[in-house]
Design a protein around this motif. Structure first.
Motif, PDB file in Angstrom:
ATOM      1  N   VAL A 268       0.844  -1.216   0.000  1.00  0.00           N
ATOM      2  CA  VAL A 268       0.000   0.000   0.000  1.00  0.00           C
ATOM      3  C   VAL A 268       0.868   1.250   0.000  1.00  0.00           C
ATOM      4  CG1 VAL A 268      -2.114  -0.952   1.010  1.00  0.00           C
ATOM      5  CG2 VAL A 268      -0.399   0.046   2.531  1.00  0.00           C
ATOM      6  N   THR A 338      -8.499  -1.132   2.405  1.00  0.00           N
ATOM      7  CA  THR A 338      -9.022  -0.206   1.402  1.00  0.00           C
ATOM      8  C   THR A 338     -10.512   0.071   1.599  1.00  0.00           C
ATOM      9  OG1 THR A 338      -7.384  -1.102  -0.133  1.00  0.00           O
ATOM     10  CG2 THR A 338      -9.151   0.208  -1.096  1.00  0.00           C
ATOM     11  N   HIS A 343      -8.584   1.849   7.914  1.00  0.00           N
ATOM     12  CA  HIS A 343      -7.847   2.176   6.697  1.00  0.00           C
ATOM     13  C   HIS A 343      -6.374   2.418   6.987  1.00  0.00           C
ATOM     14  CE1 HIS A 343     -11.301   3.592   3.876  1.00  0.00           C
ATOM     15  NE2 HIS A 343     -11.652   2.520   4.577  1.00  0.00           N
ATOM     16  N   LEU A 347      -2.873   5.264   1.723  1.00  0.00           N
ATOM     17  CA  LEU A 347      -3.857   5.430   0.644  1.00  0.00           C
ATOM     18  C   LEU A 347      -4.792   6.603   0.919  1.00  0.00           C
ATOM     19  CD1 LEU A 347      -4.815   1.684  -0.057  1.00  0.00           C
ATOM     20  CD2 LEU A 347      -3.251   3.147  -1.376  1.00  0.00           C
ATOM     21  N   LYS A 360      -6.505   2.925  -4.925  1.00  0.00           N
ATOM     22  CA  LYS A 360      -7.370   2.013  -4.160  1.00  0.00           C
ATOM     23  C   LYS A 360      -7.929   0.900  -5.045  1.00  0.00           C
ATOM     24  CE  LYS A 360      -8.475   5.015  -0.301  1.00  0.00           C
ATOM     25  NZ  LYS A 360      -9.499   5.455   0.655  1.00  0.00           N
ATOM     26  N   ALA A 363      -5.248  -1.578  -5.384  1.00  0.00           N
ATOM     27  CA  ALA A 363      -5.104  -2.376  -4.155  1.00  0.00           C
ATOM     28  C   ALA A 363      -6.157  -3.487  -4.133  1.00  0.00           C
ATOM     29  CB  ALA A 363      -5.237  -1.483  -2.922  1.00  0.00           C
TER      30      ALA A 363
END
Ligand code: ADP
Ligand code: MG
Ligand code: MG
Ligand code: MG
Length: 391
Positions: A268, A338, A343, A347, A360, A363
């Motif tokens: 990420v 995500t 979270h 991101l 995202k 991901a």
């Protein structure tokens, strides 16, 4: 123990406690600040006028992120300090020293690591942490091997397993990692623009079947004492030091869960960087796996307690199944970070909505790919190759 009744500390009572425990002289002027940025606990940073510091972490009887409506066992403070002490037997330089614990107050008094930075923050600021993978590879190899049936007497392992039964914290992972992100649960949280790709996940029955298998393995496969929450926010780093904190989710589970969470959190971060700056994250994945398998192999040769470890081909079978689990759990982590409840800033902090949604979406697609194809990825090089095709 110090007191019989639990009460959340304040900055004032934390100072009183530290004096009572002789961490500071009564006379010195002590500064105290609550610095907790996590979701579940209070963290007090105390310093005296000579800048000598100490940390008091205290569990709250509920999850701070949700509020008092979500009660949560105080026992996790004991789990955390016991896990730090267990890790200190194998990798003393990679965890904070625990100075004192009190079960009733649900506190751990530990080494002040304020000279280091939480690696998620550092990585987001473009730091590369050249020793991160060497250290985390060592951490994984030592803590996991020496608490597994390969490196620990099997009766002792079962006793340790009892000490680390952690049902309430495991339940959080079971729900937030393996269940909620895969259906339209209230706990999910994502930009509405992502709904088309999220709906694809919710409607993908072969994906959900694979997630069910991974969840069942998390529930039943007590291979080794895991950290249980090994994301980059649980790792302090600098260019020459690495310290793993926050093992309140520790329990006996599948080895690939720790490895996979760490890898997914490196990914990420890569997704949040411009392409030329992503390479270092994949180098870290490669190096972590290399150090992990090299050290694990050394320990297997020198310190194995189990006769079947002499069986030809067995170690490579073990690594292949750890890699398969790692990839599957990395996939679950990518998806839940995500669209799930908790979270990652890597991101969420991408300023441009367009860039953020693109990252995202990648991901989510990569997470799906990992979960569905984990049995066909046979080396860490292939894992990285596949990742690079998605980022
Ligand atoms: P939580 O379980 O609530 O996530 P953490 O153990 O991750 O709590 O700690 C939250 C924050 O407190 C960390 O991100 C870090 O900023 C700070 N912190 C925790 N432990 C230490 C320590 N030993 N030294 C310095 N700061 C710490
Ligand atoms: Mg934390
Ligand atoms: Mg925590
Ligand atoms: Mg295969």
């Amino acid at each position: 123990t110090l007191t019989k009744t639990y009460e959340p500390l304040t900055e004032t009572t934390a100072i009183e406690l530290a004096i009572k425990l002789h961490f500071f002289e009564n006379s010195t002027s002590i500064n105290c600040k609550e610095i907790g940025d996590g979701n579940l606990n209070l963290v007090f940073h105390l310093t005296d006028e000579n800048n000598k510091g100490v940390i008091i972490k205290q569990a709250l009887p509920y999850a701070k992120v949700v509020g008092e409506s979500w009660p949560l066992t105080l026992k996790r403070a004991q789990i955390e300090s016991n896990s730090l002490k267990e890790a200190a037997k194998h990798v003393p330089s990679l965890v904070p020293t625990v100075y004192y614990t009190d079960e009733h107050l649900a506190i751990t008094v530990m080494e002040d690591l304020s000279h280091l930075t939480i690696s998620r923050k550092g990585l987001m600021n473009g730091e590369d942490y050249p020793l991160l993978s060497e250290h985390i590879g060592q951490f994984l190899a030592k803590t996991l091997f020496y608490t597994s049936d390969f490196g620990l007497n099997q009766q002792k392992k079962k006793l340790l397993q009892q000490q680390f039964a952690n049902p309430e914290l495991c339940k959080i992972t079971e729900d937030l990692v393996f269940t909620d992100p895969f259906y339209d649960s209230e706990t999910n949280n994502f930009e509405r623009e992502l709904l088309p790709v999220v709906s694809e996940i919710w409607n993908d029955s072969s994906l959900k079947l694979e997630v069910a298998k991974l969840k069942y393995s998390f529930l039943t496969n007590g291979e080794a004492l895991l950290h249980g929450d090994l994301h980059t926010g649980s790792i302090f780093a600098s260019n020459n030091e690495t310290k793993v904190i926050d093992p309140e989710f520790a329990f006996f589970g599948p080895i690939g869960f720790d490895v996979g969470q760490f890898f997914a959190n490196l990914i990420v971060n890569a997704l949040s960087r411009e392409p030329q700056k992503q390479g270092v994250l994949f180098d870290h994945i490669n190096k972590t796996w290399d150090v992990f398998t090299t050290e694990f192999t050394k320990q297997w040769t020198l310190d194995s307690v189990e006769y079947f470890t002499k069986t030809e081909g067995y170690l490579s079978y073990v690594f292949q199944s750890i890699l398969e689990d790692t990839i599957g759990y990395a996939g679950c982590e990518l998806i839940r970070r995500t669209i799930g409840l908790a979270h990652v800033a890597d991101l969420d902090n991408i300023p441009s909505i367009e860039t953020r949604l693109k990252a995202k979406t990648k991901a989510l697609q990569l997470g799906k790919y990992f979960i569905l194809n984990r049995a066909n990825i046979h080396s860490v090089e292939d894992f990285i190759q596949v990742s690079l095709q998605h980022v």
